[in-house]
Design a protein around this motif. Structure first.
Motif, PDB file in Angstrom:
ATOM      1  N   PRO A  28     -18.140   0.064 -13.570  1.00  0.00           N
ATOM      2  CA  PRO A  28     -17.285   1.127 -13.029  1.00  0.00           C
ATOM      3  C   PRO A  28     -17.085   2.285 -13.999  1.00  0.00           C
ATOM      4  O   PRO A  28     -16.878   3.424 -13.577  1.00  0.00           O
ATOM      5  CB  PRO A  28     -15.964   0.412 -12.736  1.00  0.00           C
ATOM      6  N   ASP A  80      -4.327   2.159  -2.978  1.00  0.00           N
ATOM      7  CA  ASP A  80      -5.755   1.872  -2.908  1.00  0.00           C
ATOM      8  C   ASP A  80      -6.537   3.189  -2.862  1.00  0.00           C
ATOM      9  O   ASP A  80      -6.156   4.131  -2.154  1.00  0.00           O
ATOM     10  CB  ASP A  80      -6.088   1.049  -1.670  1.00  0.00           C
ATOM     11  N   GLU A  81      -7.598   3.249  -3.646  1.00  0.00           N
ATOM     12  CA  GLU A  81      -8.403   4.462  -3.711  1.00  0.00           C
ATOM     13  C   GLU A  81      -9.724   4.268  -2.976  1.00  0.00           C
ATOM     14  O   GLU A  81     -10.318   3.196  -3.001  1.00  0.00           O
ATOM     15  CB  GLU A  81      -8.681   4.835  -5.177  1.00  0.00           C
ATOM     16  N   LYS A  82     -10.147   5.347  -2.308  1.00  0.00           N
ATOM     17  CA  LYS A  82     -11.458   5.323  -1.663  1.00  0.00           C
ATOM     18  C   LYS A  82     -12.516   5.711  -2.695  1.00  0.00           C
ATOM     19  O   LYS A  82     -12.466   6.801  -3.260  1.00  0.00           O
ATOM     20  CB  LYS A  82     -11.493   6.300  -0.488  1.00  0.00           C
ATOM     21  N   ILE A  83     -13.437   4.811  -2.940  1.00  0.00           N
ATOM     22  CA  ILE A  83     -14.427   4.988  -4.001  1.00  0.00           C
ATOM     23  C   ILE A  83     -15.786   5.285  -3.394  1.00  0.00           C
ATOM     24  O   ILE A  83     -16.244   4.574  -2.489  1.00  0.00           O
ATOM     25  CB  ILE A  83     -14.499   3.724  -4.893  1.00  0.00           C
ATOM     26  N   ARG A  84     -16.388   6.329  -3.867  1.00  0.00           N
ATOM     27  CA  ARG A  84     -17.747   6.677  -3.437  1.00  0.00           C
ATOM     28  C   ARG A  84     -18.723   6.209  -4.510  1.00  0.00           C
ATOM     29  O   ARG A  84     -18.679   6.664  -5.646  1.00  0.00           O
ATOM     30  CB  ARG A  84     -17.865   8.189  -3.221  1.00  0.00           C
ATOM     31  N   MET A  85     -19.596   5.295  -4.138  1.00  0.00           N
ATOM     32  CA  MET A  85     -20.523   4.706  -5.095  1.00  0.00           C
ATOM     33  C   MET A  85     -21.848   5.462  -5.092  1.00  0.00           C
ATOM     34  O   MET A  85     -22.310   5.961  -4.059  1.00  0.00           O
ATOM     35  CB  MET A  85     -20.784   3.241  -4.753  1.00  0.00           C
ATOM     36  N   GLN A 101     -20.622  -3.719  -5.546  1.00  0.00           N
ATOM     37  CA  GLN A 101     -19.739  -3.714  -4.377  1.00  0.00           C
ATOM     38  C   GLN A 101     -18.350  -4.279  -4.697  1.00  0.00           C
ATOM     39  O   GLN A 101     -17.395  -4.016  -3.956  1.00  0.00           O
ATOM     40  CB  GLN A 101     -20.378  -4.515  -3.235  1.00  0.00           C
ATOM     41  N   VAL A 113     -16.438  -3.375  -6.914  1.00  0.00           N
ATOM     42  CA  VAL A 113     -15.557  -2.270  -7.299  1.00  0.00           C
ATOM     43  C   VAL A 113     -14.703  -1.821  -6.120  1.00  0.00           C
ATOM     44  O   VAL A 113     -13.620  -1.257  -6.298  1.00  0.00           O
ATOM     45  CB  VAL A 113     -16.405  -1.100  -7.852  1.00  0.00           C
ATOM     46  N   ARG A 114     -15.155  -2.089  -4.900  1.00  0.00           N
ATOM     47  CA  ARG A 114     -14.466  -1.629  -3.699  1.00  0.00           C
ATOM     48  C   ARG A 114     -13.289  -2.530  -3.295  1.00  0.00           C
ATOM     49  O   ARG A 114     -12.578  -2.214  -2.337  1.00  0.00           O
ATOM     50  CB  ARG A 114     -15.444  -1.565  -2.527  1.00  0.00           C
ATOM     51  N   PRO A 158      -9.786  -3.849  -2.675  1.00  0.00           N
ATOM     52  CA  PRO A 158      -8.506  -3.117  -2.723  1.00  0.00           C
ATOM     53  C   PRO A 158      -7.575  -3.646  -3.804  1.00  0.00           C
ATOM     54  O   PRO A 158      -7.533  -4.850  -4.090  1.00  0.00           O
ATOM     55  CB  PRO A 158      -7.913  -3.359  -1.321  1.00  0.00           C
TER      56      PRO A 158
END
Length: 539
Positions: free
Chosen positions: A75, A224-229, A379, A381-382, A384
């Motif tokens: 990350p 919770d953050e929305k993460i763009r991988m 994955q 990392v996503r 919550p």
């Protein structure tokens, strides 16, 4: 050769093999999840390891300790969020590589540098083992007391800008350790006639509260953050070839990690800072550091992965943990009546070599796993934050209750969890409390034993090793106070220079003095603004 064969015989068991696999893969997964970290995982697993053989339990914990830093780079490089605290420096050069479209190269280089640092550290320690076995008998009660005291002082001094806070928290940890029945005459201390305090406050309860429960509270109260991988394409073996082009940086950084890991109270952050600074000063392109430099990434990852094996040296040779994670491992030794110290190297050298070989195998397993499983691993990392918080909270209370089937322990752990949460919100360290508890107990026992043959104060340091340790303590204190006085002198000189430059007219002097005082007040207020905001949020 007989020693090596005996160590291999210890490792060639199905439960040890399973522990190696679980520790290596589990540590990578834990490190890859931001907000968890090895301290939380080890704290949760610690009660379960008490029922295992020493080599099995320690292999699991060492696997999580060492491999979590590999996973923490994922990350840090892909989303600019370090998976573990020691991967913060990885973001400086790892994420800029991702931003310019080179995530595969950055990850491969981080894995390769981590592998080199881990293997270098283990090989050094295997070579140092015979030396340690010869030196260890020179450490008696007085020497171990002074070494523990030196460890506390180094830990406090290492918290630059928070020295008084770290010292106060270490003293609080020492005080907690004294609660209960004292170890010689079994008289009650600070129990206030409360039966549940007679047995003292369990170290594992404090560890689970300060690390696991506090982190669960942090995760439960965060959004919770929305993460763009970033998608990864291509193979992962490029970093091995690129690492070979920078042997000097890798070797020096690994050496910093080994040396800093062997000194109690120092650890990964100092090793990283020194190796990164050296790499930047000796580089032909220092301007690239912080903007995607491969040398900077190598320096950061090599140094922090060289520390775990080296941190076992003071633990195994002297029974003195250098940081919170090795302090947790010390309890596994005591549960199984395996006493770290000089006798361990004299009587159970095969056990020590088996631990080092397990670290060697762990690094190989982790590298192979990461080179082939990174695309699926990213994955995690996503996951919550609040889901993680609930899981950690549940597992922590289960672990606390399983220690002595006591609801009181759960209440105590919750109280320390709240304390740890407050310390996190105020950006204060919690590690000094754990080291204060562990080293305080060692210091008390060894001081009592050492004072039996001391008639005058100088008799305490009349042996060569004791004198060298005392001299090291004095030099560390002198160096710290000199640095503090020098920093204050530089601030005052800057104040005088700023005031003197505006002394053309009396009116101008007044205005400049007023502005300077106002600016200085703003700096002081800004320094504590984060803690003030945290206090407002808490209350």
């Amino acid at each position: 050769m007989d020693l090596l064969l005996s160590a291999l015989d210890i490792l060639m068991r199905w439960d040890v093999a399973l522990a190696l696999l679980t520790g290596s893969v589990g540590g990578v997964l834990i490190g890859a999840i931001p907000g968890v970290g090895p301290a939380v995982a080890i704290a949760i697993l610690l009660p379960a390891t008490f029922s295992m053989d020493p080599i099995v339990g320690l292999t699991v914990l060492l696997g999580i300790y060492g491999s979590s830093m590999y996973g923490g780079a994922i990350p840090a490089i892909l989303i600019n969020t370090p998976g573990t605290a020691v991967n913060a420096l990885t973001t400086y050069d790892g994420y800029p590589m991702t931003a310019r479209g080179e995530p595969r190269r950055a990850l491969s280089l981080a894995y390769s540098a981590s592998f080199f640092g881990g293997i270098f550290s283990v090989i050094c320690l295997i070579l140092f083992a015979p030396v340690l076995a010869r030196v260890a008998p020179y450490f008696g009660s007085r020497e171990i007391f002074l070494a523990a005291l030196l460890g506390i002082i180094l830990m406090v001094v290492a918290h630059r800008g928070q020295t008084l806070i770290a010292g106060a928290l270490a003293a609080f940890g020492i005080f907690i350790q004294t609660i209960g029945l004292e170890p010689v005459k079994y008289t009650s201390r600070y129990t206030f006639d409360q039966p549940f305090l007679s047995g003292g406050i369990n170290l594992i309860v404090v560890v689970l509260g300060l690390f696991a429960l506090s982190q669960a509270f942090v995760l439960l109260t965060s959004e919770d953050e929305k993460i763009r991988m970033t998608r990864l394409r291509g193979g992962m073996f490029q970093g091995l070839r690129e690492l070979a082009r920078h042997p000097r940086v890798a070797t020096v950084s690994a050496s910093f990690g080994v040396v800093m890991g062997m000194i109690p109270g120092v650890g990964e952050f100092t090793a990283q800072f020194m190796s990164y600074t050296y790499a930047q000063r000796s580089s032909k392109r220092p301007q690239d550091f912080g903007n995607g430099s491969s040398e900077g990434l190598i320096a950061a990852e090599t140094a922090n992965n060289a520390v775990p094996a080296a941190a076992m040296v003071p633990l195994l040779a002297l029974g003195i943990p250098g940081e919170a994670l090795t302090a947790m491992m010390l309890s596994v030794f005591y549960v199984h009546n395996v006493v770290p110290g000089p006798g361990l190297f004299q009587n159970q050298m095969d056990f020590v070599v088996a631990l080092y070989l397990s670290l060697l195998i762990l690094n190989v397993l982790v590298l192979v796993f990461l080179l082939f499983a990174t695309r699926s691993l990213i994955q995690v990392v996503r996951i919550p934050n609040r889901f993680l918080g609930v899981c950690i909270l549940t597992l922590s209370f289960v672990g606390v209750y399983s220690l002595r089937n006591s609801a009181t322990d759960c209440v105590m752990a919750a109280l320390f969890g709240v304390l740890g949460y407050v310390l996190k919100r105020l950006s204060m360290p919690s590690v000094p409390i754990i080291l204060g508890m562990v080293l305080g107990g060692i210091m008390e026992v060894k001081l009592r034993a050492g004072m039996a043959r001391v008639k005058e104060p100088l008799d305490f340091i009349d042996r060569p090793v004791a004198f060298l340790l005392f001299l090291a303590i004095v030099l560390v204190l002198i160096g710290h106070f000199r640095r503090v006085l020098r920093e204050r002198a530089e601030i005052k000189a800057a104040e005088r220079g700023a005031l003197k430059s505006g002394h053309r007219f009396g009116q101008m002097l007044g205005r400049r003095r007023g502005r300077f005082v106002k600016d200085r007040f703003k700096l002081v207020r800004a320094r504590h603004a984060k803690r003030l905001r945290a206090l407002k949020d808490l209350f």
